[in-house]
Design an enzyme around this catalytic site. Structure first.
Site, PDB file in Angstrom:
ATOM      1  N   CYS A 113       1.145  -1.020   0.291  1.00 26.13           N
ATOM      2  CA  CYS A 113      -0.200   0.178   0.184  1.00 26.13           C
ATOM      3  C   CYS A 113       1.017   1.467   0.232  1.00 26.13           C
ATOM      4  O   CYS A 113       0.391   2.552  -0.518  1.00 26.13           O
ATOM      5  CB  CYS A 113      -0.752   0.651   1.036  1.00 26.13           C
ATOM      6  SG  CYS A 113      -2.305  -1.357   1.334  1.00 26.13           S
ATOM      7  N   HIS A 250      -3.190   7.285   2.218  1.00 24.94           N
ATOM      8  CA  HIS A 250      -3.848   5.683   1.658  1.00 24.94           C
ATOM      9  C   HIS A 250      -4.840   5.742   2.538  1.00 24.94           C
ATOM     10  O   HIS A 250      -5.450   5.571   3.972  1.00 24.94           O
ATOM     11  CB  HIS A 250      -2.864   4.907   2.092  1.00 24.94           C
ATOM     12  CG  HIS A 250      -2.981   3.201   2.092  1.00 24.94           C
ATOM     13  ND1 HIS A 250      -3.863   2.769   1.049  1.00 24.94           N
ATOM     14  CD2 HIS A 250      -3.551   2.326   2.740  1.00 24.94           C
ATOM     15  CE1 HIS A 250      -4.244   1.643   0.905  1.00 24.94           C
ATOM     16  NE2 HIS A 250      -3.891   1.717   1.864  1.00 24.94           N
ATOM     17  N   ASN A 280     -10.242  -0.223  -0.346  1.00 30.62           N
ATOM     18  CA  ASN A 280      -8.704  -0.081   0.225  1.00 30.62           C
ATOM     19  C   ASN A 280      -8.049  -0.555  -1.304  1.00 30.62           C
ATOM     20  O   ASN A 280      -8.214  -1.500  -1.550  1.00 30.62           O
ATOM     21  CB  ASN A 280      -8.140  -0.423   0.523  1.00 30.62           C
ATOM     22  CG  ASN A 280      -6.558  -0.688   1.618  1.00 30.62           C
ATOM     23  OD1 ASN A 280      -5.653  -0.280   0.448  1.00 30.62           O
ATOM     24  ND2 ASN A 280      -6.077  -1.145   2.828  1.00 30.62           N
TER      25      ASN A 280
HETATM   26  N1  ACO Z   1     -18.883  -8.570   8.467  1.00 29.77           N
HETATM   27  C1  ACO Z   1     -20.112  -8.301   9.206  1.00 29.77           C
HETATM   28  N2  ACO Z   1     -18.938  -8.829  10.910  1.00 29.77           N
HETATM   29  C2  ACO Z   1     -17.627  -9.682  10.677  1.00 29.77           C
HETATM   30  C3  ACO Z   1     -17.205  -9.646   9.908  1.00 29.77           C
HETATM   31  C4  ACO Z   1     -17.811  -8.695   8.216  1.00 29.77           C
HETATM   32  N3  ACO Z   1     -17.016  -8.469   6.724  1.00 29.77           N
HETATM   33  N4  ACO Z   1     -15.717  -9.069   9.435  1.00 29.77           N
HETATM   34  C5  ACO Z   1     -15.227  -9.968  10.700  1.00 29.77           C
HETATM   35  N5  ACO Z   1     -16.704  -9.573  11.083  1.00 29.77           N
HETATM   36  C6  ACO Z   1     -17.048 -10.254  13.456  1.00 29.77           C
HETATM   37  C7  ACO Z   1     -15.700 -11.624  13.048  1.00 29.77           C
HETATM   38  O1  ACO Z   1     -16.332 -12.578  13.375  1.00 29.77           O
HETATM   39  C8  ACO Z   1     -16.026 -10.576  14.690  1.00 29.77           C
HETATM   40  O2  ACO Z   1     -16.907 -11.183  14.968  1.00 29.77           O
HETATM   41  P1  ACO Z   1     -16.571 -11.874  17.123  1.00 29.77           P
HETATM   42  O3  ACO Z   1     -17.380 -10.990  17.997  1.00 29.77           O
HETATM   43  O4  ACO Z   1     -18.053 -13.639  16.665  1.00 29.77           O
HETATM   44  O5  ACO Z   1     -15.999 -13.177  16.884  1.00 29.77           O
HETATM   45  C9  ACO Z   1     -15.982  -9.727  14.493  1.00 29.77           C
HETATM   46  O6  ACO Z   1     -16.950  -9.285  13.615  1.00 29.77           O
HETATM   47  C10 ACO Z   1     -15.498  -8.448  15.488  1.00 29.77           C
HETATM   48  O7  ACO Z   1     -14.284  -8.976  14.777  1.00 29.77           O
HETATM   49  P2  ACO Z   1     -12.697  -7.698  14.315  1.00 29.77           P
HETATM   50  O8  ACO Z   1     -12.051  -9.021  13.951  1.00 29.77           O
HETATM   51  O9  ACO Z   1     -12.714  -8.082  15.933  1.00 29.77           O
HETATM   52  O10 ACO Z   1     -13.331  -6.461  13.588  1.00 29.77           O
HETATM   53  P3  ACO Z   1     -12.229  -4.887  13.860  1.00 29.77           P
HETATM   54  O11 ACO Z   1     -13.347  -4.288  15.020  1.00 29.77           O
HETATM   55  O12 ACO Z   1     -11.241  -5.377  14.488  1.00 29.77           O
HETATM   56  O13 ACO Z   1     -12.645  -4.365  12.566  1.00 29.77           O
HETATM   57  C11 ACO Z   1     -11.382  -4.399  10.824  1.00 29.77           C
HETATM   58  C12 ACO Z   1     -12.313  -5.438  11.855  1.00 29.77           C
HETATM   59  C13 ACO Z   1     -12.862  -3.820  10.233  1.00 29.77           C
HETATM   60  C14 ACO Z   1     -10.410  -5.266   9.753  1.00 29.77           C
HETATM   61  C15 ACO Z   1     -10.234  -3.508  11.225  1.00 29.77           C
HETATM   62  O14 ACO Z   1      -9.563  -4.162  12.435  1.00 29.77           O
HETATM   63  C16 ACO Z   1      -9.043  -2.831  10.815  1.00 29.77           C
HETATM   64  O15 ACO Z   1     -10.057  -2.083  10.120  1.00 29.77           O
HETATM   65  N6  ACO Z   1      -7.837  -2.796  10.572  1.00 29.77           N
HETATM   66  C17 ACO Z   1      -7.333  -2.425   9.676  1.00 29.77           C
HETATM   67  C18 ACO Z   1      -7.055  -3.325   8.584  1.00 29.77           C
HETATM   68  C19 ACO Z   1      -6.518  -2.377   7.480  1.00 29.77           C
HETATM   69  O16 ACO Z   1      -7.283  -1.393   6.792  1.00 29.77           O
HETATM   70  N7  ACO Z   1      -6.133  -3.393   6.307  1.00 29.77           N
HETATM   71  C20 ACO Z   1      -5.793  -2.904   4.916  1.00 29.77           C
HETATM   72  C21 ACO Z   1      -4.809  -3.126   4.671  1.00 29.77           C
HETATM   73  S1  ACO Z   1      -3.248  -2.551   5.686  1.00 29.77           S
HETATM   74  C22 ACO Z   1      -3.098  -0.862   5.128  1.00 29.77           C
HETATM   75  O17 ACO Z   1      -3.584  -0.562   3.963  1.00 29.77           O
HETATM   76  C23 ACO Z   1      -2.933   0.342   6.645  1.00 29.77           C
END
Ligand code: ACO
Length: 323
Positions: A113, A250, A280
């Protein structure tokens, strides 16, 4: 002093829009979950057979037209991509051929990225040292091909697209009033590999693999690293963050954009956000956001803008530019 000035920019997105509701028909997710956690409402997904080089070519042609130059003026093409058409040759050489460019050099950079910032930094160095006068820098991805579509925690986050800029050597005075790239700052920390990677590769599995991510950990590092890159770039040119007109980050997640702005006391109205529309798009996300803000008239000649990104590796970086 020679400066690398951006004389044109352009973007290319696939025709095919996929909304959160479309995804909810295919997997256990919802528009509400995706929007609340990420700010993403839709993303563009390449059609079958539509390749990274096709999107890169569209962005390249748009940037050349915007710059008002012919391909014969180009000395180099640098393409930042994580999703090349083939393991080799470089996607930049495919674009070179399709553009009808028969001289100069073309190569890819891989910093996931952060790739576009890395590409800009390389191009800036080549121009300032006199090795090239005019360079096309592209960020292009078909991230949809690298996703595990059974992993709802990652596949809802990404999209496809391409953006490009043309950099050209211009005389400057050597101070912050110069048009062009004022500085770039690049960083990486390979110890953080396991937080974001593709679980395949030519020399390991002989496959491309699929994107794997520890979302919460990536989130925490993203805010810290992006804030550090912004600060390093501003300090290198002794610029106050308050004097920067536009921040072009980004586009990973709206909460990362908001968290970084909060941490640094940046006015959120100065942060360009396209994550709702594009998702993204990895190396394409910064140039896609840049082009959007230029085309809609927010970014104007003379504005001070700061581009920043973070990606797998981890890699991160920033570029301070007088538009
Ligand atoms: N739809 C519905 N539920 C979902 C989904 C989905 N698409 N994905 C995960 N869940 C559920 C999980 O299974 C979990 O359920 P549970 O509590 O029953 O186990 C619950 O949602 C919470 O999951 P988490 O992974 O803890 O969710 P979080 O609040 O951390 O959000 C996310 C996840 C959006 C990926 C977040 O961590 C994030 O944005 N991280 C940054 C990652 C990113 O942007 N990466 C891009 C590449 S790196 C970069 O470009 C900088």
């Amino acid at each position: 002093m020679i400066r690398a000035k951006i004389i044109g920019s352009g973007a290319c997105l696939p025709d095919n829009v996929v909304t959160n509701d479309d995804l909810a028909k295919r997997m256990d997710t919802s528009d509400e979950w995706i929007r609340e956690r990420t700010g993403i409402r839709q993303r563009y997904i390449a059609k079958d057979g539509e390749k990274t080089s096709d999107l890169a070519l569209g962005a390249a042609r748009a940037a050349l037209a915007d710059a008002g130059i012919s391909v014969d003026v180009l000395d180099m093409i640098i393409c930042a991509t994580t999703t090349p058409d083939e393991s080799f040759p470089a996607t930049a050489t495919v674009v070179q051929s399709k553009l009808g460019m028969t001289r100069g050099a073309a190569f890819d950079v891989q910093a996931v990225c952060s790739g576009f910032i890395y590409g800009l930094s390389v191009a800036d160095s080549l121009i300032r040292t006199g090795s090239a006068k005019t360079i096309l820098v592209i960020g292009a991805e078909t991230m949809s091909r690298l996703l595990d579509w059974t992993d709802r925690a990652t596949c809802v986050l990404f999209g496809d697209g391409a953006g490009a800029v043309v950099l050209q050597a211009h005389d400057g005075k050597g101070d912050n009033s110069d048009a062009g790239i004022l500085n770039t700052k690049l960083f990486s920390d390979g110890r953080l590999h396991d937080m974001l990677y593709a679980d395949g590769g030519v020399s390991s599995t002989q496959t491309a693999g699929k994107l794997r991510m520890q979302g919460k950990e990536v989130f925490k590092h993203a805010v810290t690293n992006i804030a550090a890159a912004i600060t390093a770039s501003a300090e290198a040119s002794q610029v106050d963050l308050a004097d920067i007109d536009w921040f072009v980050p980004h586009q990973a997640n709206q909460r990362i954009l908001d968290g970084t702005a909060r941490k640094l006391g940046i006015d959120p109205a100065k942060v360009v956000s396209t994550v709702a529309l594009h998702g993204n798009t990895s190396a394409a996300s910064v140039p896609l956001a840049l082009v959007e803000a230029v085309k809609d008239g927010r970014i104007k000649r003379g504005d001070l803008i700061l581009l920043e990104a973070m990606g797998g590796g981890f890699t991160w970086g920033a570029a301070l530019i007088r538009w």
